[in-house]
Design a protein around this motif. Structure first.
Motif, PDB file in Angstrom:
ATOM      1  N   UNK A  76       0.851  -1.180   0.000  1.00 49.79           N
ATOM      2  CA  UNK A  76       0.000   0.000   0.000  1.00 49.79           C
ATOM      3  C   UNK A  76       0.889   1.231   0.000  1.00 49.79           C
ATOM      4  N   UNK A  77       0.717   2.060  -1.023  1.00 47.73           N
ATOM      5  CA  UNK A  77       1.413   3.336  -1.117  1.00 47.73           C
ATOM      6  C   UNK A  77       0.355   4.432  -1.068  1.00 47.73           C
ATOM      7  N   UNK A  78       0.720   5.572  -0.528  1.00 46.61           N
ATOM      8  CA  UNK A  78      -0.191   6.714  -0.519  1.00 46.61           C
ATOM      9  C   UNK A  78       0.457   7.851  -1.285  1.00 46.61           C
TER      10      UNK A  78
ATOM     11  N   UNK B 151      -0.141  -2.027  -4.735  1.00 44.31           N
ATOM     12  CA  UNK B 151       0.953  -2.545  -5.566  1.00 44.31           C
ATOM     13  C   UNK B 151       1.189  -4.012  -5.200  1.00 44.31           C
ATOM     14  N   UNK B 152       0.875  -4.953  -6.098  1.00 48.12           N
ATOM     15  CA  UNK B 152       1.090  -6.373  -5.796  1.00 48.12           C
ATOM     16  C   UNK B 152       2.553  -6.665  -5.477  1.00 48.12           C
TER      17      UNK B 152
ATOM     18  N   UNK C 202       3.016   1.490 -12.934  1.00 51.95           N
ATOM     19  CA  UNK C 202       2.061   2.008 -13.916  1.00 51.95           C
ATOM     20  C   UNK C 202       0.674   1.839 -13.329  1.00 51.95           C
ATOM     21  N   UNK C 203      -0.085   2.932 -13.269  1.00 52.87           N
ATOM     22  CA  UNK C 203      -1.447   2.899 -12.748  1.00 52.87           C
ATOM     23  C   UNK C 203      -2.314   2.183 -13.782  1.00 52.87           C
ATOM     24  N   UNK C 204      -2.957   1.087 -13.371  1.00 53.01           N
ATOM     25  CA  UNK C 204      -3.759   0.291 -14.306  1.00 53.01           C
ATOM     26  C   UNK C 204      -5.252   0.559 -14.181  1.00 53.01           C
TER      27      UNK C 204
ATOM     28  N   UNK D 195      -5.057   0.705  -8.606  1.00 49.37           N
ATOM     29  CA  UNK D 195      -4.292  -0.537  -8.654  1.00 49.37           C
ATOM     30  C   UNK D 195      -3.195  -0.356  -9.687  1.00 49.37           C
ATOM     31  N   UNK D 196      -1.978  -0.750  -9.321  1.00 53.16           N
ATOM     32  CA  UNK D 196      -0.828  -0.519 -10.190  1.00 53.16           C
ATOM     33  C   UNK D 196      -0.007  -1.782 -10.340  1.00 53.16           C
TER      34      UNK D 196
END
Length: 146
Positions: A102-104, A113-114, A125-127, A135-136
């Protein structure tokens, strides 16, 4: 310039509502569900006045995203600070319930981020972008392409 302390838990926009002889600032549900604040706890609250459009270019580091959804246009609801396809450098702060990083980013907006670990600083990359979370996928992790 306003100095922002490291202890800042969350940042969001809200209107002040009148309720008889008191005033109310509502906390978005997403701030509680993401753990930024907890019901029943006491917090210090700071208020910043709304910046007019002519001053926003110099007062704020990033221009707010324009709403392209006609149903939400001009509602005053802040838009996510990321766009699908955007490449970002983030820092993983914690792990989610399912083990994802988890990033903020701006305003405490959450980016999932998996396979991220706290302390990692990948380029992602933001998906998928939703109102309260994005989700990226990792495109570069410490100089190594994934």
């Amino acid at each position: 310039m306003v100095e922002v302390p490291d202890a800042l838990s969350t940042l969001f926009s809200a209107q002040i509502e009148t309720d008889g002889d008191r005033y109310i600032v509502e906390i978005p549900k997403s701030e509680v569900s993401h753990g930024a604040v907890s019901p029943g706890e006491t917090y210090r609250v700071g208020l910043l006045s709304q910046v007019d459009a002519s001053a926003s270019a110099t007062a704020q580091p990033q221009t707010p995203k324009q709403d392209t959804d006609p149903e939400r246009a001009n509602t005053g609801v802040p838009q996510p600070p990321v766009d699908e396809g955007e490449i970002r450098n983030v820092t993983i702060e914690s792990l989610g319930d399912q083990g994802d990083g988890i990033a903020k980013v701006e305003r405490g907006y959450v980016v999932i981020v998996p396979d991220g670990e706290p302390g990692d600083s990948p380029t992602v990359e933001i998906e998928t972008v939703q109102e309260n979370v994005a989700f990226a996928s990792v495109v570069d992790n410490d100089g190594h392409t994934v």
